[in-house]
Design a protein around this motif. Structure first.
Motif, PDB file in Angstrom:
ATOM      1  N   ASP A  12       0.827  -1.205   0.000  1.00  0.00           N
ATOM      2  CA  ASP A  12       0.000   0.000   0.000  1.00  0.00           C
ATOM      3  C   ASP A  12       0.867   1.263   0.000  1.00  0.00           C
ATOM      4  N   THR A  13       1.905   1.275   0.817  1.00  0.00           N
ATOM      5  CA  THR A  13       2.783   2.446   0.871  1.00  0.00           C
ATOM      6  C   THR A  13       3.486   2.665  -0.459  1.00  0.00           C
ATOM      7  N   VAL A  14       4.001   1.599  -1.061  1.00  0.00           N
ATOM      8  CA  VAL A  14       4.682   1.725  -2.356  1.00  0.00           C
ATOM      9  C   VAL A  14       3.692   2.165  -3.427  1.00  0.00           C
ATOM     10  N   SER A  15       2.479   1.657  -3.372  1.00  0.00           N
ATOM     11  CA  SER A  15       1.445   2.057  -4.330  1.00  0.00           C
ATOM     12  C   SER A  15       1.112   3.545  -4.189  1.00  0.00           C
ATOM     13  N   LYS A  16       1.005   4.021  -2.957  1.00  0.00           N
ATOM     14  CA  LYS A  16       0.734   5.446  -2.721  1.00  0.00           C
ATOM     15  C   LYS A  16       1.879   6.301  -3.261  1.00  0.00           C
ATOM     16  N   ALA A  17       3.105   5.854  -3.031  1.00  0.00           N
ATOM     17  CA  ALA A  17       4.270   6.606  -3.517  1.00  0.00           C
ATOM     18  C   ALA A  17       4.259   6.681  -5.045  1.00  0.00           C
ATOM     19  N   THR A  18       3.961   5.572  -5.697  1.00  0.00           N
ATOM     20  CA  THR A  18       3.907   5.546  -7.155  1.00  0.00           C
ATOM     21  C   THR A  18       2.786   6.447  -7.660  1.00  0.00           C
ATOM     22  N   GLY A  19       1.642   6.398  -7.018  1.00  0.00           N
ATOM     23  CA  GLY A  19       0.515   7.236  -7.405  1.00  0.00           C
ATOM     24  C   GLY A  19       0.797   8.723  -7.259  1.00  0.00           C
ATOM     25  N   ALA A  20       1.716   9.059  -6.360  1.00  0.00           N
ATOM     26  CA  ALA A  20       2.061  10.467  -6.124  1.00  0.00           C
ATOM     27  C   ALA A  20       3.249  10.921  -6.970  1.00  0.00           C
ATOM     28  N   GLY A  21       3.717  10.068  -7.883  1.00  0.00           N
ATOM     29  CA  GLY A  21       4.801  10.469  -8.775  1.00  0.00           C
ATOM     30  C   GLY A  21       6.141   9.852  -8.458  1.00  0.00           C
ATOM     31  N   GLY A  22       6.203   9.011  -7.438  1.00  0.00           N
ATOM     32  CA  GLY A  22       7.456   8.339  -7.097  1.00  0.00           C
ATOM     33  C   GLY A  22       7.680   7.127  -7.985  1.00  0.00           C
ATOM     34  N   THR A  23       8.808   6.488  -7.797  1.00  0.00           N
ATOM     35  CA  THR A  23       9.178   5.307  -8.565  1.00  0.00           C
ATOM     36  C   THR A  23       9.165   4.092  -7.653  1.00  0.00           C
ATOM     37  N   ALA A  24       8.466   3.048  -8.082  1.00  0.00           N
ATOM     38  CA  ALA A  24       8.372   1.831  -7.278  1.00  0.00           C
ATOM     39  C   ALA A  24       9.597   0.949  -7.486  1.00  0.00           C
ATOM     40  N   ASP A  25      10.049   0.361  -6.411  1.00  0.00           N
ATOM     41  CA  ASP A  25      11.055  -0.698  -6.408  1.00  0.00           C
ATOM     42  C   ASP A  25      12.356  -0.384  -7.155  1.00  0.00           C
ATOM     43  N   ILE A  75      15.749   7.152  -1.671  1.00  0.00           N
ATOM     44  CA  ILE A  75      15.172   5.814  -1.617  1.00  0.00           C
ATOM     45  C   ILE A  75      14.689   5.506  -0.205  1.00  0.00           C
ATOM     46  N   TRP A  76      13.447   5.067  -0.133  1.00  0.00           N
ATOM     47  CA  TRP A  76      12.820   4.648   1.113  1.00  0.00           C
ATOM     48  C   TRP A  76      12.493   3.168   0.984  1.00  0.00           C
ATOM     49  N   GLU A  77      12.892   2.387   1.959  1.00  0.00           N
ATOM     50  CA  GLU A  77      12.506   0.987   2.018  1.00  0.00           C
ATOM     51  C   GLU A  77      11.333   0.866   2.985  1.00  0.00           C
ATOM     52  N   VAL A  78      10.441  -0.064   2.707  1.00  0.00           N
ATOM     53  CA  VAL A  78       9.309  -0.341   3.587  1.00  0.00           C
ATOM     54  C   VAL A  78       9.349  -1.841   3.843  1.00  0.00           C
ATOM     55  N   MET A  79       9.457  -2.228   5.112  1.00  0.00           N
ATOM     56  CA  MET A  79       9.646  -3.632   5.481  1.00  0.00           C
ATOM     57  C   MET A  79       8.619  -4.092   6.501  1.00  0.00           C
ATOM     58  N   TRP A  80       8.237  -5.340   6.348  1.00  0.00           N
ATOM     59  CA  TRP A  80       7.452  -6.030   7.362  1.00  0.00           C
ATOM     60  C   TRP A  80       8.224  -7.276   7.750  1.00  0.00           C
ATOM     61  N   PRO A  90      15.653  -4.213  -5.504  1.00  0.00           N
ATOM     62  CA  PRO A  90      14.879  -5.451  -5.664  1.00  0.00           C
ATOM     63  C   PRO A  90      13.946  -5.703  -4.479  1.00  0.00           C
ATOM     64  N   LYS A  91      12.792  -6.287  -4.784  1.00  0.00           N
ATOM     65  CA  LYS A  91      11.869  -6.707  -3.732  1.00  0.00           C
ATOM     66  C   LYS A  91      12.544  -7.791  -2.906  1.00  0.00           C
ATOM     67  N   GLN A  92      12.184  -7.852  -1.635  1.00  0.00           N
ATOM     68  CA  GLN A  92      12.718  -8.882  -0.746  1.00  0.00           C
ATOM     69  C   GLN A  92      11.544  -9.670  -0.181  1.00  0.00           C
ATOM     70  N   ASP A  93      11.565 -10.975  -0.363  1.00  0.00           N
ATOM     71  CA  ASP A  93      10.498 -11.815   0.177  1.00  0.00           C
ATOM     72  C   ASP A  93      11.117 -13.097   0.708  1.00  0.00           C
ATOM     73  N   ARG A  98       9.851  -3.816   0.170  1.00  0.00           N
ATOM     74  CA  ARG A  98       9.887  -3.152  -1.131  1.00  0.00           C
ATOM     75  C   ARG A  98      10.471  -1.764  -0.907  1.00  0.00           C
ATOM     76  N   SER A  99      10.616  -1.013  -1.982  1.00  0.00           N
ATOM     77  CA  SER A  99      11.165   0.323  -1.847  1.00  0.00           C
ATOM     78  C   SER A  99      10.492   1.266  -2.836  1.00  0.00           C
ATOM     79  N   PHE A 100      10.690   2.546  -2.578  1.00  0.00           N
ATOM     80  CA  PHE A 100      10.257   3.562  -3.535  1.00  0.00           C
ATOM     81  C   PHE A 100      11.245   4.706  -3.501  1.00  0.00           C
ATOM     82  N   GLU A 101      11.251   5.436  -4.593  1.00  0.00           N
ATOM     83  CA  GLU A 101      12.085   6.623  -4.723  1.00  0.00           C
ATOM     84  C   GLU A 101      11.158   7.825  -4.711  1.00  0.00           C
ATOM     85  N   ASP A 102      11.484   8.845  -3.891  1.00  0.00           N
ATOM     86  CA  ASP A 102      10.642  10.041  -3.873  1.00  0.00           C
ATOM     87  C   ASP A 102      10.958  10.916  -5.079  1.00  0.00           C
TER      88      ASP A 102
END
Length: 140
Positions: free
Chosen positions: A84-97, A119-124, A100-103, A110-114
């Protein structure tokens, strides 16, 4: 508390970007040179114009699109929150991933670029599952 200070090329656009991913602007610590974006009760991002940022360092401001100085990682409550966070970032003009994704099952990131290339990473992570797996990983 942590305050992350980031130089931005367009303060209004960057403020809107961070609001789109769920941060709120604290007007008490914001003006035409800075936006204090509240990520959580303990995490704040200070978006600073280049002129304002230069007041705090004698060093050249890096272009985050061409070089890296820091990676910032935020925790999330679950895999869906990461996406959800990466999707919001992409929707606001950022770049997704940009990374590389980590699973790993017990950990997902995942990560996004503002807009300025930071670069911001988002981890669970399922801490209990990760802790149980550590001895086996250490012996491997």
């Amino acid at each position: 508390m942590i305050f992350v200070n980031l130089p931005v090329s367009d303060l209004a656009r960057s403020t809107a970007f961070y609001e789109a991913i769920g941060a709120t602007k604290n007007p008490q610590f914001s003006d035409d040179t800075a936006s204090c974006m509240v990520i959580s009760e303990t995490i704040f991002v200070m978006l600073l114009t280049h002129d304002k940022f230069r007041q705090f360092t004698p060093k050249k401001i890096s272009d985050a699109r061409t070089s890296s100085e820091v990676l910032i990682c935020l925790s999330a409550d679950g895999r869906e929150a990461v996406d959800d966070t990466v999707s919001k970032a992409t929707g606001a003009g950022g770049t997704a991933d940009p990374s590389p994704k980590q699973d790993y099952g017990f950990m997902y990131g995942r990560s996004f670029e503002d807009l300025d290339g930071h670069i911001w990473e988002v981890m669970w992570m399922d801490v209990e599952a990760a802790t149980k797996g550590q001895p086996a990983a250490a012996n491997a």
